[in-house]
Write an enzyme that holds these catalytic residues in place. Sequence first.
Site, PDB file in Angstrom:
ATOM      1  N   GLY A 101       0.816  -1.209   0.000  1.00 57.10           N
ATOM      2  CA  GLY A 101       0.000   0.000   0.000  1.00 57.10           C
ATOM      3  C   GLY A 101       0.850   1.258   0.000  1.00 57.10           C
ATOM      4  N   LYS A 102       2.161   1.086   0.243  1.00 52.66           N
ATOM      5  CA  LYS A 102       3.071   2.242   0.290  1.00 52.66           C
ATOM      6  C   LYS A 102       2.511   3.330   1.185  1.00 52.66           C
ATOM      7  CE  LYS A 102       4.983   0.919  -4.181  1.00 52.66           C
ATOM      8  NZ  LYS A 102       4.088  -0.185  -4.554  1.00 52.66           N
ATOM      9  N   ARG A 103       1.941   2.921   2.317  1.00 51.88           N
ATOM     10  CA  ARG A 103       1.414   3.865   3.282  1.00 51.88           C
ATOM     11  C   ARG A 103       2.558   4.525   4.034  1.00 51.88           C
ATOM     12  NH1 ARG A 103      -2.610   2.568   0.338  1.00 51.88           N
ATOM     13  NH2 ARG A 103      -4.562   1.890   1.269  1.00 51.88           N
TER      14      ARG A 103
END
Lengths: 278, 278
Positions: A101-103
Amino acid sequence: MTPFPARLAAASGASGSVLCVGLDPDPERMPAAFASGASETAGATGAAAFCRAIVEATAERAAAFKPNLAFFEAYGPDGWDALDAVCEAVRASGRLLILDGKRGDIGNTGRRYATSLYDRLLGDASTVAPYMGSDSVAPFLEHEGRCAFVLVTTSNPGGADLQALVARGADGDERSLWRHTADMAIRAGDGLPGTVGFVAGATRPELLAEIREAYPEAPLLVPGVGAQGGTAGDVLRANAGGPILVNSSRGILYASGGDGFERAAREAASRLADSLAP
Amino acid sequence: MTPFPARLAAASGASGSVLCVGLDPDPERMPAAFASGASETAGATGAAAFCRAIVEATAERAAAFKPNLAFFEAYGPDGWDALDAVCEAVRASGRLLILDGKRGDIGNTGRRYATSLYDRLLGDASTVAPYMGSDSVAPFLEHEGRCAFVLVTTSNPGGADLQALVARGADGDERSLWRHTADMAIRAGDGLPGTVGFVAGATRPELLAEIREAYPEAPLLVPGVGAQGGTAGDVLRANAGGPILVNSSRGILYASGGDGFERAAREAASRLADSLAP
């Protein structure tokens, strides 16, 4: 919970492979039977069914699966239902679940993302965007046995725009931004060995080798093999036997665009797993 | 669609304010009546009800609302239902909807995030994480009339870890990473004026002034006023009259932790809006 590197070693042992299959159910590329655009519910249901079929077809030779959250989120609540179903299928397969999610966010906000990824979806690992610094990475490092793969060197054409910039550190040494990023992430995870990993693209194996040399024990998640041009041999040489997952998405998911996609996916996964045998 | 800067000017005119109210429904801080942890459904329903009450209480003096996706996502599909409801309430208020997800990914993946933010949730703007470079920012710039606020200087303690590093550019000039990031984002948005904005923290007004000088027309989203320590006066001086939204979340949402939270929120929003009057 057992530290992530040991769980990674177990999953690799069980599958005889370091292959991670990326689950990117792109409506423009999925077999037509799954890519109904009639409604969000139909789109999400199709995406989940396609991913479950891929998990079933490839789990024998995959150590991990990596759903990319963007492809689910685009369907709203239905898409998150679909993501729940796909995560359950991955867990049932006994393989690792990497949530891409590359949060990245700070304090209580970052913690809510970590709750979503680790407590709700029960991911074994996630991908984390580092631009906001150590306190935006830290919330993803508080979960024993899980791993945050922090973006370090990415395999896309624009990856070098910022990552290759050379800057002097507090110690006076000049290093690339990606190296500052890796060092920062390791400091953020101080005292929690195995919770910090790196996303390091296959298209720049010389950087992969540098990362491995600097951090012999950090788990690496390596995209960019196959469709993006990196080779399995280059990656394995650069990795020098460290803990690693090598991801392929499109080359497996869309090995055949129509009927027989499961068989084509299984064969593509098997070929890549063979080429990644230690 | 009218370019974003003109829509921002209209919303500021209608509210007499550049205030953006951040909607971060934190279960640890919301009034007890909304913060039921009995189930995900109850949690999500409470978060939506709290945010709708805040929108109603503060819309008169706010130009924009900024839901932070983390606080919804933590409830899974129910949380995305709640986010849909909150977005609808913001749109019904006639104010701008800024979706704070700090997303960022390349190609078709980034486009799926943009679909979620702009086509589904109908956000007027979003926040974007830039570490992966120009092709990870570009998918958020393809929507006429919308704005991508790219993270540049963030107001958190770790913000300087990477952002303050000084690196030589292709032109031989030395600049901070945050400046390289802003320049890269502007290049990615070449030919789409008004679609590129910046997140620039209030806690470093001298950097805010530098950004404004370099990019007189770029919309700025400025967090860090109030709870994080920046002052309204410093921000307005640094901004020099450019297009801007100044965000406050906790100082308004949790002005009172119990009954009467709506009145307390309205008063806090009104005080901040007054202090932000041009």
